[in-house]
Design an enzyme around this catalytic site. Structure first.
Site, PDB file in Angstrom:
ATOM      1  CD  GLU A  45      -2.509   1.813   0.246  1.00  0.00           C
ATOM      2  OE1 GLU A  45      -2.377   2.915  -0.170  1.00  0.00           O
ATOM      3  OE2 GLU A  45      -3.266   1.037  -0.343  1.00  0.00           O
ATOM      4  CE  LYS A  48      -2.668   8.694   6.517  1.00  0.00           C
ATOM      5  NZ  LYS A  48      -3.566   9.756   7.309  1.00  0.00           N
ATOM      6  N   GLY A  51      -7.778   2.914   2.551  1.00  0.00           N
ATOM      7  CA  GLY A  51      -8.145   3.198   1.017  1.00  0.00           C
ATOM      8  C   GLY A  51      -9.006   4.432   1.125  1.00  0.00           C
ATOM      9  N   GLY A 280     -18.467  10.754 -11.085  1.00  0.00           N
ATOM     10  CA  GLY A 280     -18.374   9.262 -11.374  1.00  0.00           C
ATOM     11  C   GLY A 280     -16.655   9.050 -10.978  1.00  0.00           C
ATOM     12  CG  HIS A 456     -48.093  -1.110  15.261  1.00  0.00           C
ATOM     13  ND1 HIS A 456     -48.241   0.086  13.957  1.00  0.00           N
ATOM     14  CD2 HIS A 456     -48.915  -0.537  16.102  1.00  0.00           C
ATOM     15  CE1 HIS A 456     -49.094   1.082  14.256  1.00  0.00           C
ATOM     16  NE2 HIS A 456     -49.439   0.707  15.567  1.00  0.00           N
TER      17      HIS A 456
END
Length: 478
Positions: A45, A48, A51, A280, A456
């Protein structure tokens, strides 16, 4: 063994069972499960462990959305319940400190789990040098006996022509960490991330314009979900523009001046202190040197598996998890956990069912929230299912009236058959979707669900009532 000790040990161990490249949710879940199954694991990695989700996405954003919910509660208490409460101010440094504490404690927890499991965490960028070999900056070369797992994640998609280096134009990765609270924000993108950030900024007092190019918000969800969500956001004062496109935007003094083409074809100027681009995410394979192992990305930048049941690439022994996977993978943290478990167990020689992406829940943590699992009505009809639909507003049950924030339940099922999808909009529906995940995942029929009693008064009672209706046993809604 501490993380530091594990890293020291691994520099001397060039051969291991499994090499995982990337320590986000998909990567570290693979590493933890593989280690639990007795495999020797190296996890590379460069930043860190945890991710994007832990450090820049899921966890810090949901921490701040919780704070936003508390702010909204003060307004509701005053305006609806006669509680004479007022909001003095939002102490931004205190909010940030609490958010960072949540992230830090989670980060230490992941590090501790990896160390306890005996995973050898190596800090550095990794690249493939063959079908079973990897080189990690500062640590040298490694060989994997069982296989290599690619889990390098994704980054926000940027738009050409925008000054992404300026503090006034930010992505979802850095919006949470921008200094102070903007008085106004233009959010570009009406998917889950854009909607969440629009909701967060509105709760904290900003004027918000939300622009989505598709003809509705969260366009991958059911149309009824989109409609109820847009209604809820507009009611909160968010200027929702669907079917609209950003023509141009530029830094203008301390803010941004943007031109938006509306759904009616009109040109509109929007001024805001900050432009948040949430259009995105794209996979990260930079520096991975896929070609050295005989791999390549598809036309969209994903690394597609040759075998989805094993999430194994075209090169045997190299597996893919997380945001590197193309659809039908979902790019969601909880899906990545499942992918990590599958790959680890595959590498250990176990037979594990493939990930059922249709049964993975999808949640937007805005106000109102959305939560769904399975097929939308349109998708079910496109697949030629003989569809029946049951719907119920949350305000048709007592607890929904108490909350007073609208919302609905929608169930899509086969006629005289199984449940295909469940779709929820409203307060706290993220905590209600687990039941529906089991219903869809286990191919239950409405009559199977209808025999089970829901408490309920609860919001989940509306889910039970919807299934009662589909089973021909409706009480409060027929």
């Amino acid at each position: 063994m501490t993380a530091a000790e594990a890293a020291t040990v691994v520099t001397a161990a060039a051969v291991t069972d499994v090499i995982v490249i990337g320590g986000g949710t998909g990567g570290y879940s693979t590493a933890l499960r593989a280690a639990a199954l007795g495999l020797d694991v190296v996890l590379a990695e460069r930043d860190k462990v945890g991710g994007t989700c832990l450090h820049r996405g899921c966890i810090p954003s949901k921490a701040m959305l919780h704070a936003a919910e508390l702010v909204d509660g003060i307004a509701e208490a005053r305006e609806r319940w006669g509680v004479r409460a007022t909001l003095d101010s939002v102490d931004w440094p205190a909010l940030v400190a609490t958010r960072d504490d949540v992230v830090s404690r989670n980060h230490k927890g992941v590090e501790g789990h990896l160390a306890e499991a005996g995973v050898h965490v190596v800090r550095g960028s990794a690249r493939l040098t063959g079908t079973r070999t990897v080189r990690i900056d500062g640590a040298g070369g490694f060989t994997a006996r069982r296989g290599i797992v690619l889990a390098t994640g994704s980054r926000p998609r940027t738009l050409p022509g925008l000054d992404h280096g300026s503090p006034q134009i930010v992505t979802s990765d850095d919006a949470l960490f921008a200094p102070g609270l903007p008085g106004s924000v233009l959010v570009l993108g009406g998917g889950a991330i854009g909607v969440e950030y629009a909701s967060l900024h509105r709760s904290l007092g900003a004027d918000v314009t939300l622009v989505e190019a598709a003809d509705r918000l969260v366009p991958l969800e059911d149309t009824e979900v989109s409609r109820h969500l847009a209604r809820g956001l507009k009611k909160r004062g968010i200027d929702v523009q669907v079917g609209a496109r950003l023509v141009d935007a530029a830094v203008d003094g301390d803010g941004v001046r943007a031109t938006v083409r509306t759904a009616r074809g009109e040109s509109r100027t929007v001024r805001a202190e900050r432009l948040l681009v949430a259009v995105g995410r794209v996979p990260v394979t930079d520096g991975l040197d896929l070609a050295a192992a005989g791999l390549a990305t598809d036309g969209r930048g994903f690394v597609a598996p040759a075998d989805w049941s094993r999430l194994e690439s075209a090169v045997p022994g190299i597996h893919v998890v997380g945001d590197l996977l193309p659809p039908p993978a979902l790019g969601l943290a909880h899906a990545s956990f499942a992918e990590g478990l599958l790959v680890a167990e595959t590498l250990a020689g176990l037979r594990t069912p493939p990930v059922d992406y249709a049964a993975v829940p999808r949640v937007t943590y805005s106000s109102p929230q959305t939560a769904a699992v399975g097929l939308t009505e349109a998708e079910a009809r496109q697949l030629d299912h003989d569809v029946v639909v049951g719907t119920m507003p949350l305000t048709a049950v007592a607890k929904g009236m108490v909350h007073g924030r609208g919302g609905m339940v929608k169930v899509v099922a086969e006629r005289n058959g199984r449940v295909l999808g469940v779709h929820l909009v409203g307060p706290n529906v993220s905590e209600m979707i687990a039941e529906s995940q089991l219903i869809v995942g286990w191919d239950a029929e409405p009559s199977d669900v209808a025999q089970h009693i829901h408490a309920h008064p609860t919001l989940s009672e509306a889910v039970g009532e919807t299934f009662l209706g589909l089973a021909g046993r409706g009480l409060h809604q027929r």
